[in-house]
Design a protein around this motif. Structure first.
Motif, PDB file in Angstrom:
ATOM      1  N   ARG A   1      -9.658  22.511 -40.325  1.00 17.20           N
ATOM      2  CA  ARG A   1      -8.796  22.330 -41.498  1.00 17.20           C
ATOM      3  C   ARG A   1      -8.084  20.982 -41.455  1.00 17.20           C
ATOM      4  O   ARG A   1      -7.901  20.331 -42.476  1.00 17.20           O
ATOM      5  N   LEU A   2      -7.670  20.564 -40.269  1.00 14.97           N
ATOM      6  CA  LEU A   2      -6.975  19.280 -40.148  1.00 14.97           C
ATOM      7  C   LEU A   2      -7.877  18.173 -40.681  1.00 14.97           C
ATOM      8  O   LEU A   2      -7.435  17.268 -41.388  1.00 14.97           O
ATOM      9  N   ARG A   3      -9.142  18.271 -40.341  1.00 21.41           N
ATOM     10  CA  ARG A   3     -10.085  17.250 -40.767  1.00 21.41           C
ATOM     11  C   ARG A   3     -10.396  17.391 -42.255  1.00 21.41           C
ATOM     12  O   ARG A   3     -10.310  16.423 -43.007  1.00 21.41           O
ATOM     13  N   ASP A   4     -10.679  18.626 -42.691  1.00 21.21           N
ATOM     14  CA  ASP A   4     -11.134  18.814 -44.073  1.00 21.21           C
ATOM     15  C   ASP A   4      -9.995  18.733 -45.092  1.00 21.21           C
ATOM     16  O   ASP A   4     -10.146  18.136 -46.142  1.00 21.21           O
ATOM     17  N   ASP A   5      -8.821  19.348 -44.763  1.00 22.49           N
ATOM     18  CA  ASP A   5      -7.708  19.332 -45.726  1.00 22.49           C
ATOM     19  C   ASP A   5      -6.922  18.040 -45.655  1.00 22.49           C
ATOM     20  O   ASP A   5      -6.512  17.473 -46.657  1.00 22.49           O
ATOM     21  N   LEU A   6      -6.641  17.598 -44.414  1.00 17.67           N
ATOM     22  CA  LEU A   6      -5.704  16.488 -44.247  1.00 17.67           C
ATOM     23  C   LEU A   6      -6.404  15.172 -43.958  1.00 17.67           C
ATOM     24  O   LEU A   6      -5.757  14.148 -43.824  1.00 17.67           O
ATOM     25  N   HIS A   7      -7.733  15.210 -43.845  1.00 17.00           N
ATOM     26  CA  HIS A   7      -8.534  14.003 -43.604  1.00 17.00           C
ATOM     27  C   HIS A   7      -8.082  13.261 -42.366  1.00 17.00           C
ATOM     28  O   HIS A   7      -7.940  12.044 -42.363  1.00 17.00           O
ATOM     29  N   ILE A   8      -7.787  14.035 -41.319  1.00 14.30           N
ATOM     30  CA  ILE A   8      -7.377  13.424 -40.064  1.00 14.30           C
ATOM     31  C   ILE A   8      -8.581  13.370 -39.136  1.00 14.30           C
ATOM     32  O   ILE A   8      -9.335  14.328 -39.025  1.00 14.30           O
ATOM     33  N   THR A   9      -8.733  12.231 -38.476  1.00 16.66           N
ATOM     34  CA  THR A   9      -9.760  12.111 -37.455  1.00 16.66           C
ATOM     35  C   THR A   9      -9.226  12.730 -36.172  1.00 16.66           C
ATOM     36  O   THR A   9      -8.090  12.451 -35.786  1.00 16.66           O
ATOM     37  N   VAL A  10     -10.018  13.587 -35.543  1.00 16.16           N
ATOM     38  CA  VAL A  10      -9.515  14.304 -34.367  1.00 16.16           C
ATOM     39  C   VAL A  10     -10.315  13.919 -33.135  1.00 16.16           C
ATOM     40  O   VAL A  10     -11.542  13.953 -33.142  1.00 16.16           O
ATOM     41  N   VAL A  11      -9.597  13.508 -32.086  1.00 16.30           N
ATOM     42  CA  VAL A  11     -10.235  13.353 -30.779  1.00 16.30           C
ATOM     43  C   VAL A  11      -9.685  14.461 -29.907  1.00 16.30           C
ATOM     44  O   VAL A  11      -8.479  14.695 -29.863  1.00 16.30           O
ATOM     45  N   LEU A  12     -10.589  15.126 -29.204  1.00 13.78           N
ATOM     46  CA  LEU A  12     -10.252  16.393 -28.590  1.00 13.78           C
ATOM     47  C   LEU A  12     -10.666  16.357 -27.131  1.00 13.78           C
ATOM     48  O   LEU A  12     -11.765  15.940 -26.806  1.00 13.78           O
ATOM     49  N   ILE A  13      -9.759  16.816 -26.250  1.00 18.60           N
ATOM     50  CA  ILE A  13     -10.183  17.110 -24.880  1.00 18.60           C
ATOM     51  C   ILE A  13     -10.235  18.609 -24.803  1.00 18.60           C
ATOM     52  O   ILE A  13      -9.283  19.281 -25.203  1.00 18.60           O
ATOM     53  N   GLU A  14     -11.336  19.184 -24.331  1.00 14.58           N
ATOM     54  CA  GLU A  14     -11.393  20.637 -24.327  1.00 14.58           C
ATOM     55  C   GLU A  14     -12.334  21.130 -23.246  1.00 14.58           C
ATOM     56  O   GLU A  14     -13.351  20.501 -22.965  1.00 14.58           O
ATOM     57  N   HIS A  15     -11.949  22.246 -22.642  1.00 13.36           N
ATOM     58  CA  HIS A  15     -12.805  22.849 -21.635  1.00 13.36           C
ATOM     59  C   HIS A  15     -13.602  24.025 -22.180  1.00 13.36           C
ATOM     60  O   HIS A  15     -14.598  24.415 -21.613  1.00 13.36           O
TER      61      HIS A  15
END
Lengths: 259, 426
Positions: free
Chosen positions: A196-210
């Motif tokens: 949603r952050l990307r689609d609604d708010l057009h934010i580019t997300v860089v993610l660290i995740e396990h």
């Protein structure tokens, strides 16, 4: 054009090279994941990107302008927000205040405006308050707005960190293990939230995740780090087949055992 | 929200103790009652206007009415007010921004000397012109100037010191605070600016013809000593009012939020776009300014300043007020200043008087096996000799039983009843 361009970035702690000549580019609108075993240098890389550490070599370009070498608050002003692996909220402040602090750069009035409560003060504060409630609503925290941040349950604290980061109105958001310590249902919620952050708010997300499930399902692109080096980059489905990645996660000889 | 009947009880207690104070202006108990009611007004929640009205009635009617009989009351409350302003200032630095400052008395000294030098013949030692600057506008002008000089000093001391954290900052501020005192002590050469250890006296006070006129009008005569006692009492109350207002307004602005944010987590605060240096300097300068203006008033009230008034002990006393009241809490700082001042100049004094009476009475306590003649009571039990120990014990007990202070910081939180504990996750 790449919104974030990391070029030959190196960060050393004494003899340890935590980030070693790492390069990659993040396109605007992507969900971009950084993965790798513990101690691979992912969080260090985040800390270099956000100015907590100065890199020893290489540079970071954000929207074509140099980011590396700037202090963290300047980088925040540019529109790069982040969350932390070990949650860092303002514990003695309310949930609502945490989000107000997050809006610090966009609340514009001076010291005397605050003392004399001028028109400018009221206008800016009102705007910030309205936005704070919008953000808390968005993250489902509105009914806890006036609790102290440290009294929130773990999952809500993670969401509050994201709300505070969004308060900065970022165009680039760095999330450090947003799903850490969460059960499968919560993990699913985080996944949807990031979309949603990307689609609604057009934010580019860089993610660290396990959580590999999260990474594989939502990432457009993945970079794998091991011992500070980039060992693979590509679409999630491709990266998981790279022998070096399997080795990094499972140890040397793992390939033969599987085969 | 406190139930209404509690407010009614406080109002009744205020009326009773206020009346008692007017009837027996020299007795300790009514005074303690009045201060207790003021304390209650500060500590309960809600009913803002009623609490404000009760406090105002006590401060502007009962205490002044009793004070005309016993000027010590004015002296006591004025002293409390001066300390309260300093506690509020230090509370911004230590309580809100979390910067341990052990040299805070320096800013008070800067304010005091700002007026002392120009409000006495001292300035003539190093510049031409006619000094002291008597006449009505000068004192107020220099009080305002003291805000600026103290804030500037705060910024100057802050610039190098604020690169440090925690214990290191405490040590450096301690040192820089001493530097100001030592400068005041030694700047009688080569140019005599501060008159060195002898201090500066007499210091001009603003003319109060208007107040004396008013006092004659209501039949109080025109004794200037009483007039000045009333004048400084009212002046300090007014300044405290302004200081509290400014403090509350800053607290509820982006500045106050930034102070608390850097206290809570510097890294997260910076990631939210808060500049550490700027925010810390703002806290330092604001805290210093509160102290500076009271310094100027103090020098006029005392007619005398010397470096001895601005020791490390002074800084620590103010810190004790902040800790006792509750770090980060505006009302706590006020209560802490009241409590510590009261302890210092009223309770211990009364206890000491009591012991002297006891000794002089020569009363013999006879318990059959042992008997004790109070005339033999050692003067080692004089409170003056262990004032600091009592202080220390109180602080230790506070840290054990109420570590967040008399009135803990509350960040505009909902009342406990409405907090949900439904274990919501996710």
């Amino acid at each position: 054009m790449a919104i974030l361009d990391v070029q030959n970035l190196t960060k050393r702690f004494g003899g340890l090279v935590a980030v070693n000549e790492v390069s990659f580019g993040v396109e605007a609108g992507q969900i971009f994941s950084l993965i790798g075993p513990n101690g691979a240098g992912k969080t260090t890389l985040f800390n270099v990107l956000t100015g907590v550490y100065r890199p020893e070599g290489g540079r970071v370009l954000y929207k074509g302008k140099r980011l590396s070498g700037l202090p963290p608050e300047r980088i925040a002003h540019r529109g790069v927000a982040r969350t932390f692996q070990n949650i860092r909220l303002f514990g003695a402040m309310t949930v609502y205040e945490n989000v107000l602090v997050g809006q610090h750069p966009s609340i514009r009035y001076n010291y005397l405006d605050a003392i004399f409560r001028t028109f400018r003060y009221f206008r800016a504060e009102k705007k910030a308050r309205v936005r704070a409630h919008e953000l808390l609503e968005y993250l489902g925290l509105n009914d806890r707005a006036f609790e102290l941040a440290r009294n929130l349950p773990y999952g809500a604290q993670r969401r509050l960190e994201i709300a505070r980061a969004l308060a900065l109105r970022p165009s680039l958001l760095l999330l450090d293990e947003p799903a850490a310590g969460m059960n499968p249902q919560e993990t699913d919620e985080v996944k949807h939230l990031i979309r949603r952050l990307r689609d609604d708010l057009h934010i580019t997300v860089v993610l660290i995740e396990h959580h590999m499930k999260v990474v594989m399902e939502i990432s457009d692109r993945v970079v794998v780090l091991d011992h500070g080096r980039k060992i693979a980059e590509g679409r999630p489905a491709d990266v998981r087949k790279v022998p070096a990645v399997i080795e990094a996660y499972l140890g040397k000889g793992a390939l033969e055992m599987i085969a | 929200m406190t139930p209404g009947w509690i407010i009614a009880v406080i109002a009744a207690a205020g009326l009773a103790s206020g009346g008692a104070l007017m009837a027996w202006p020299r007795s300790t108990w009514p005074l303690l009652g009045v201060l207790g009611v003021l304390f209650a007004c500060l500590s309960v929640r809600g009913h803002k206007s009623s609490r404000f009205a009760i406090a105002l009635a006590l401060l502007l009617f009962f205490i002044p009415a009793a004070g005309t009989e016993n000027t010590f009351l004015f002296e006591l409350v004025t002293q409390m007010g001066i300390f309260a302003a300093m506690a509020l200032g230090l509370n911004i630095v230590v309580g809100m921004a979390g910067l341990l400052d052990l040299g805070y008395a320096a800013f008070f000294a800067i304010g005091a000397y700002t007026w002392a030098i120009f409000g006495s013949g001292q300035a003539a030692e190093f510049m031409s012109g006619s000094f002291p600057l008597a006449g009505w506008p000068y004192f107020y002008l220099f009080s305002a100037l003291a805000i600026i000089t103290a804030a500037l000093t705060g910024t100057l001391i802050g610039l190098p010191a604020l690169r440090l954290r925690g214990d290191y900052l405490a040590i450096v501020t301690l040192g820089l605070g001493q530097v100001v005192r030592v400068l005041a002590n030694n700047l009688d050469q080569p140019v005599n600016i501060t008159n060195g250890p002898q201090g500066i006296t007499p210091i001009e006070r603003p003319p109060i013809g208007w107040l004396l006129g008013f006092m004659r009008f209501i039949g109080l005569g025109d004794n200037p000593a009483l007039g000045y006692a009333i004048f400084f009492y009212l002046l300090v109350l007014a300044v405290i009012g302004i200081v509290v207002l400014v403090n509350v307004r800053l607290d509820r602005s982006r500045f106050g939020r930034a102070w608390v944010a850097i206290r809570e987590d510097e890294i997260a605060a910076r990631a939210s776009g808060i500049s550490l240096t700027r925010t810390k300097l703002q806290a330092f300068a604001t805290g210093a300014a509160f102290s500076g203006v009271m310094g100027a008033i103090f020098s006029a009230k005392q007619l005398f300043v010397s470096p001895e008034s601005f020791t490390l002990l002074q800084s620590i006393t103010i810190l004790a007020m902040v800790i006792l009241g509750g770090m980060g809490s505006i009302r706590g700082a006020l209560v802490g200043a009241m409590a510590v001042t009261l302890l210092n100049i009223e309770v211990l004094k009364s206890f000491s008087d009591f012991l002297v009476d006891l000794r002089q009475s020569g009363y013999v306590l006879d318990l059959g096996i042992v008997s004790f003649n109070f005339a033999n009571l050692s003067d080692q039990v004089e409170p003056a000799k262990y004032e600091r120990m009592i202080f220390g014990i109180i602080l230790i007990l506070m840290m054990i039983f109420r570590p967040s202070g008399l009135i803990p910081e509350s960040r505009h939180r909902l009342e406990a009843g409405s907090e949900k504990k439904d274990g919501m996750t996710g």
